[in-house]
Scaffold this motif. Structure first.
Motif, PDB file in Angstrom:
ATOM      1  N   ARG A  94       0.896  -1.261   0.087  1.00  0.00           N
ATOM      2  CA  ARG A  94       0.099   0.105  -0.171  1.00  0.00           C
ATOM      3  C   ARG A  94       0.910   1.232   0.034  1.00  0.00           C
ATOM      4  NH1 ARG A  94      -4.507   1.893   4.357  1.00  0.00           N
ATOM      5  NH2 ARG A  94      -2.949   2.135   5.828  1.00  0.00           N
ATOM      6  N   ILE A 157      -8.488   1.822  -3.132  1.00  0.00           N
ATOM      7  CA  ILE A 157      -9.070   1.899  -1.558  1.00  0.00           C
ATOM      8  C   ILE A 157     -10.190   2.846  -1.783  1.00  0.00           C
ATOM      9  CG2 ILE A 157      -9.198   1.964   0.628  1.00  0.00           C
ATOM     10  CD1 ILE A 157      -6.409   1.758   0.923  1.00  0.00           C
ATOM     11  N   GLU A 159     -12.366   5.236   0.009  1.00  0.00           N
ATOM     12  CA  GLU A 159     -12.312   5.807   1.203  1.00  0.00           C
ATOM     13  C   GLU A 159     -12.738   7.352   1.006  1.00  0.00           C
ATOM     14  OE1 GLU A 159      -8.664   4.883   3.285  1.00  0.00           O
ATOM     15  OE2 GLU A 159      -7.628   5.372   1.522  1.00  0.00           O
ATOM     16  N   GLY A 183     -12.761   1.618   2.635  1.00  0.00           N
ATOM     17  CA  GLY A 183     -11.670   2.071   3.857  1.00  0.00           C
ATOM     18  C   GLY A 183     -12.795   2.763   4.580  1.00  0.00           C
ATOM     19  N   PRO A 184     -13.415   2.273   5.541  1.00  0.00           N
ATOM     20  CA  PRO A 184     -14.396   2.900   6.558  1.00  0.00           C
ATOM     21  C   PRO A 184     -13.608   4.073   7.210  1.00  0.00           C
ATOM     22  CG  PRO A 184     -14.002   0.647   7.363  1.00  0.00           C
ATOM     23  CD  PRO A 184     -13.026   0.800   6.146  1.00  0.00           C
ATOM     24  N   ALA A 185     -12.626   4.011   7.631  1.00  0.00           N
ATOM     25  CA  ALA A 185     -11.966   4.835   8.628  1.00  0.00           C
ATOM     26  C   ALA A 185     -11.900   6.418   7.786  1.00  0.00           C
ATOM     27  CB  ALA A 185     -10.556   4.377   9.411  1.00  0.00           C
ATOM     28  N   ASP A 186     -11.261   6.381   6.741  1.00  0.00           N
ATOM     29  CA  ASP A 186     -11.090   7.617   5.894  1.00  0.00           C
ATOM     30  C   ASP A 186     -12.467   8.158   5.366  1.00  0.00           C
ATOM     31  OD1 ASP A 186      -8.483   8.862   5.686  1.00  0.00           O
ATOM     32  OD2 ASP A 186      -7.668   6.921   5.288  1.00  0.00           O
ATOM     33  N   PRO A 248     -10.525  -2.601   6.708  1.00  0.00           N
ATOM     34  CA  PRO A 248     -10.021  -2.882   8.042  1.00  0.00           C
ATOM     35  C   PRO A 248     -11.088  -3.015   9.102  1.00  0.00           C
ATOM     36  CG  PRO A 248      -9.712  -0.655   7.408  1.00  0.00           C
ATOM     37  CD  PRO A 248     -10.183  -1.377   6.276  1.00  0.00           C
ATOM     38  N   TRP A 274      -9.111  -7.052   5.166  1.00  0.00           N
ATOM     39  CA  TRP A 274      -7.733  -6.908   5.757  1.00  0.00           C
ATOM     40  C   TRP A 274      -7.561  -7.709   7.008  1.00  0.00           C
ATOM     41  CZ3 TRP A 274      -7.095  -0.839   4.814  1.00  0.00           C
ATOM     42  CH2 TRP A 274      -7.238  -0.723   3.468  1.00  0.00           C
TER      43      TRP A 274
HETATM   44  C1  GLV Z   1      -8.430   2.251   5.504  1.00  0.00           C
HETATM   45  O1  GLV Z   1      -7.408   2.865   4.857  1.00  0.00           O
HETATM   46  C2  GLV Z   1      -9.405   3.066   5.789  1.00  0.00           C
HETATM   47  O2  GLV Z   1      -9.452   4.404   6.078  1.00  0.00           O
HETATM   48  O3  GLV Z   1     -10.575   2.610   6.449  1.00  0.00           O
END
Ligand code: GLV
Ligand code: MG
Length: 350
Positions: A94, A157, A159, A183-186, A248, A274
């Motif tokens: 990555r 990704i 995101e 990419g659930p966090a971003d 993730p 992931w």
């Molecule tokens: C992964 O990169 C996220 O942002 O969930």
């Protein structure tokens, strides 16, 4: 007016001397993409033993790698690519995103040094087809210059809000596209969601049952925050013949919630997720390998309709051409799992 290439040019190399783009993806089992921080000598030392345990090893250069360790992570990835034989296990990296101070050097250093071992570059924060076109062209130039013999694939990704808006164009941007991960966090940050988590649900996102008789407690049903995006991603990917992945799950202390999130994605069409922690490797294997009971039922459907047409009843359930196709997805996946996972091959009777 269309701005896409003609079909013949779509499949032509983008630089003289670059390898021909692939017309279909290599058939590979990719139940988990296992993240390694390559600047960490101890964890890099474990890569040799991890190769036998996972389907894909990914050297992470982007988020979670501190700024002052970016160069060491890049060098560590090149070392781990050279030091190990990956066999049927995928080797991915990555890289940092295209507008960061590190993305260009990630590409310029890694492709010459490890391009013939690298299967896939995961590109973060993809917003539209233009990001894929840029990397596609640059990779073709570098492949030609450094005599790379098979095309390096791109995994985006998903995101950012703009990326989700453009997901179909991203999926179809190049024959180099391998697939996409949520990419659930971003994405939560980009959308302005009011969460502080890496994937999974939220206890306040749900539906309250209607009021019943006075004084009755009202049930609250938690809902899946990612349902819409996973569905949109799967449709975009499958329509272009590429693969969709859940990304993730950050709460390592909650394996049950991780399993539930992975399973929702699997049932909706994703092929893997992931693993950020060794404990998530087994969760991914369990979820992304089909259930032996389902495989058994699917085999009965295929056997009952040898040419895939007509209608039959099995255990009181109607089967026809459409359930035959579903059964084939499950049996094909079981066969693929059986090529790598001997313990599961036995449970499938394959
Ligand atoms: C992964 O990169 C996220 O942002 O969930
Ligand atoms: Mg991210």
């Amino acid at each position: 007016m269309t701005t896409s290439r003609t079909p013949a040019k779509f499949y032509a190399p983008l630089a003289i001397g670059a390898p021909d783009p692939m017309r279909s993806l290599p058939v590979r089992l990719e139940r988990m993409i296992h993240f390694v921080p390559p600047q960490n000598d101890k964890l890099r030392g474990r890569v040799k033993e991890m190769i036998a345990q996972v389907d894909v090893i990914l050297g992470n250069l982007e988020d979670a790698i501190p700024m002052e360790q970016k160069a060491a992570a890049r060098a560590g990835f090149i070392a781990m690519a050279r030091e190990n034989d990956y066999g049927q296990t995928g080797l991915w990296t990555r890289i940092n995103c295209l507008n960061s101070p590190w993305g260009l050097d990630d590409i310029l250093e890694i492709v010459p040094a490890a391009g013939n071992k690298l299967d896939v570059i995961m590109l973060p924060k993809v917003e539209g087809a233009w990001d894929i076109h840029y990397l596609d062209q640059l990779l073709a130039q570098l492949e030609a210059k450094h005599k790379i013999t098979k095309p390096i694939l791109i995994h985006a990704i998903l995101e950012t809000a703009e990326g989700v808006k453009n997901v179909a164009e991203i999926a179809g941007a190049s024959p180099r596209m391998h697939g996409m991960s949520l990419g659930p966090a971003d994405l939560a940050a980009s959308r302005g969601m009011k969460t502080t988590r890496v994937g999974g649900g939220h206890p306040s996102y749900g539906v309250l049952a209607d009021p019943g008789k006075a004084g009755d407690a009202r049930a609250f049903y938690q809902q899946d925050l990612w349902h819409y995006t996973v569905a949109k991603m799967v449709d975009a990917c499958q329509s272009y013949g590429i693969k969709a992945f859940y990304g993730p799950f950050g709460d390592f202390s909650d394996p049950a919630a991780c399993e539930a999130q992975f399973r929702n994605a699997f049932l909706m069409g994703c092929v893997g997720a992931w693993s950020l922690h060794p404990s998530q490797v087994e969760i991914a294997k369990k979820v992304y390998s089909p259930d032996p009971v389902e495989v058994d039922f699917a085999k009965r459907i295929l056997a009952a309709m040898p040419d895939g047409t007509g209608a039959v009843m099995i255990d009181g359930k109607m089967q026809d051409d459409a359930t035959w196709k579903q059964a084939k997805v499950i049996v094909d996946l079981a066969k693929l799992v059986a090529t790598k996972d001997t313990a599961r091959a036995a449970t499938y009777g394959l």
